[in-house]
Design an enzyme around this catalytic site. Structure first.
Site, short mmCIF file in Angstrom:
data_model
loop_
_atom_site.label_atom_id
_atom_site.label_comp_id
_atom_site.label_asym_id
_atom_site.label_seq_id
_atom_site.Cartn_x
_atom_site.Cartn_y
_atom_site.Cartn_z
N SER A 170 1.00 -1.17 -0.09
CA SER A 170 -0.16 0.02 0.14
C SER A 170 0.86 1.26 0.15
O SER A 170 2.07 1.19 0.63
CB SER A 170 -0.97 -0.05 1.34
OG SER A 170 -1.36 1.24 1.31
N TYR A 204 -1.76 -0.53 10.75
CA TYR A 204 -2.31 -1.03 9.33
C TYR A 204 -0.98 -0.55 8.31
O TYR A 204 -0.32 -1.40 7.76
CB TYR A 204 -3.38 -0.37 8.71
CG TYR A 204 -3.62 -0.67 7.21
CD1 TYR A 204 -3.92 -1.67 6.79
CD2 TYR A 204 -3.47 0.67 6.23
CE1 TYR A 204 -4.21 -1.93 5.16
CE2 TYR A 204 -3.60 0.18 4.90
CZ TYR A 204 -3.81 -0.96 4.58
OH TYR A 204 -4.14 -1.27 3.19
N1 LIG Z 1 -8.76 -0.32 -1.80
C1 LIG Z 1 -7.68 0.64 -1.41
O1 LIG Z 1 -7.82 1.88 -1.63
C2 LIG Z 1 -6.45 -0.04 -1.01
C3 LIG Z 1 -5.33 0.79 -1.01
C4 LIG Z 1 -3.88 0.27 -0.73
C5 LIG Z 1 -3.88 -1.32 -0.51
N2 LIG Z 1 -4.90 -1.97 -0.54
C6 LIG Z 1 -4.60 -3.44 -0.35
O2 LIG Z 1 -5.07 -4.09 -1.55
C7 LIG Z 1 -5.59 -5.55 -0.99
C8 LIG Z 1 -7.09 -5.65 -1.43
O3 LIG Z 1 -7.79 -4.82 -0.94
P1 LIG Z 1 -9.38 -4.36 -1.06
O4 LIG Z 1 -9.55 -2.86 -1.54
O5 LIG Z 1 -9.47 -5.23 -2.55
O6 LIG Z 1 -9.98 -4.73 0.05
P2 LIG Z 1 -11.50 -5.41 0.13
O7 LIG Z 1 -12.51 -5.22 -0.86
O8 LIG Z 1 -11.76 -5.27 1.63
O9 LIG Z 1 -11.16 -7.12 -0.13
C9 LIG Z 1 -10.34 -7.71 0.68
C10 LIG Z 1 -10.29 -9.23 0.36
O10 LIG Z 1 -9.46 -9.82 1.36
C11 LIG Z 1 -10.11 -10.99 1.91
N3 LIG Z 1 -9.92 -11.23 3.04
C12 LIG Z 1 -10.16 -10.63 4.31
N4 LIG Z 1 -10.05 -11.46 5.46
C13 LIG Z 1 -9.66 -12.26 5.07
C14 LIG Z 1 -9.27 -13.53 5.70
N5 LIG Z 1 -9.08 -13.62 7.02
N6 LIG Z 1 -8.75 -14.67 5.21
C15 LIG Z 1 -8.93 -14.72 3.76
N7 LIG Z 1 -9.24 -13.66 3.01
C16 LIG Z 1 -9.59 -12.62 3.82
C17 LIG Z 1 -11.65 -10.55 1.57
O11 LIG Z 1 -12.40 -11.76 1.52
P3 LIG Z 1 -13.62 -12.52 2.71
O12 LIG Z 1 -14.12 -11.43 3.35
O13 LIG Z 1 -14.34 -12.83 1.81
O14 LIG Z 1 -12.36 -13.35 3.33
C18 LIG Z 1 -11.74 -10.02 0.14
O15 LIG Z 1 -11.66 -10.84 -0.84
C19 LIG Z 1 -5.44 -5.41 0.63
O16 LIG Z 1 -4.28 -6.00 0.98
C20 LIG Z 1 -5.47 -4.10 0.96
O17 LIG Z 1 -4.59 -3.81 1.97
C21 LIG Z 1 -6.13 -1.56 -1.01
#
Ligand SMILES: NC(=O)c1ccc[n+]([C@@H]2O[C@H](COP(=O)([O-])OP(=O)(O)OC[C@H]3O[C@@H](n4cnc5c(N)ncnc54)[C@H](OP(=O)(O)O)[C@@H]3O)[C@@H](O)[C@H]2O)c1
Length: 256
Positions: free
Chosen positions: A133, A146
């Site tokens: 991130s 985080y």
């Molecule tokens: N969106 C942003 O602005 C942003 C920015 C920087 C970095 N990121 C990073 O990008 C990645 C994806 O983020 P996103 O925005 O797509 O988030 P999201 O929409 O909240 O999706 C998170 C994913 O992780 C899975 N997950 C959560 N807890 C889990 C667990 N205990 N075991 C297995 N799977 C789990 C969720 O599935 P389930 O709930 O079905 O398990 C979901 O598929 C993350 O690592 C996040 O930190 C995101």
């Protein structure tokens, strides 16, 4: 090609899974939400393998790997994408929840990477993708723990790429800024949307997925997305200053 994507039930992981499936590749989809995974897997037919696992649990982090390999063959790309974000004042966060975040954001990628690496090295091919991130590069309030997990993942990822030079195995480190998903929406629900925050350049999961598909194919070392945030690596002091400037002041934080 067999691509394993953690956190594939929604957001960035689901978009990347769709991208690979649309190119005819084989994809193992990992998350806790069985229904969403099965729905997405249906679009890939026999090329998709849904795996229900809670990656916070040490045993579940890797126990499904042999079944995935048996079903879709040796793993060519591992995408460590699953993550959670705890926002709040450090003194008020729940220690157990912080432990889960460390387990998911740091330990699960470490366990998975260590599990797939020996075979990749033996085959002299493969790619590990770590979704860190921008929080790893630019400190912001209410994101202390985080950001620490993402900095840990990013550093492990950058070190591993150098260590693996010449082995045929590549490592891609990804630094997303804001991307429209449930996670970023959750952050905006908690933190006050100052005009500056509301106008921050923001990407979409589908466009990031296209960028990642290409970066993996071209064996790029790192992706910063949206691209404008790459300025943070050239001007880190300015990036820290501006992040501090636009971050919500303590009194502006709504639900903490
Ligand atoms: N969106 C942003 O602005 C942003 C920015 C920087 C970095 N990121 C990073 O990008 C990645 C994806 O983020 P996103 O925005 O797509 O988030 P999201 O929409 O909240 O999706 C998170 C994913 O992780 C899975 N997950 C959560 N807890 C889990 C667990 N205990 N075991 C297995 N799977 C789990 C969720 O599935 P389930 O709930 O079905 O398990 C979901 O598929 C993350 O690592 C996040 O930190 C995101």
């Amino acid at each position: 090609m067999h691509v394993v994507i953690t956190g594939a039930s929604r957001g960035i992981g689901a978009a990347l899974a769709r991208e690979y499936l649309s190119h005819g590749e084989k994809v193992t989809l990992v998350a806790r939400s069985k229904l969403q995974l099965e729905e997405l897997a249906q679009t890939g037919g026999a090329r998709a393998f849904p795996v229900e696992a809670d990656l916070c649990e040490a045993e579940q982090a890797t126990s499904w790997l042999p079944a995935a390999i048996e079903r879709l063959g040796p793993i060519d790309v591992l995408v460590n994408n699953a993550g959670m974000q705890l926002l709040g004042r450090v003194a008020e966060l729940d220690t157990e929840e912080v432990g889960k975040m460390v387990a998911l954001n740091v330990m699960a990628p470490i366990r998975l990477t260590r599990a797939v690496l020996p075979d990749m090295i033996a085959r002299r091919s493969g790619c590990i993708v770590d979704i860190a991130s921008m929080a790893a590069l630019t400190p912001a309030p209410y994101m202390s723990h985080y950001s620490a997990t993402k900095a840990a993942l990013a550093t492990a990822s950058e070190c591993l790429r150098i260590e693996l030079e010449g082995t045929g195995v590549h490592v891609l480190t990804v630094y997303p800024g804001p991307v429209t998903t449930e996670m970023s929406q959750g952050a905006f629900d908690v933190l006050h949307k100052t005009p500056a925050v509301a106008n921050m350049p923001t990407g979409t999961p589908a466009s990031l997925a296209r960028v990642l598909f290409r970066a993996i194919a071209e064996r790029q070392p790192r992706v910063i997305y949206p691209k404008i945030y790459a300025a943070a690596t050239y001007m880190p002091t300015f990036a820290r200053w501006i992040t501090k400037k636009i971050a919500p002041r303590p009194l502006e934080v709504r639900k903490l």
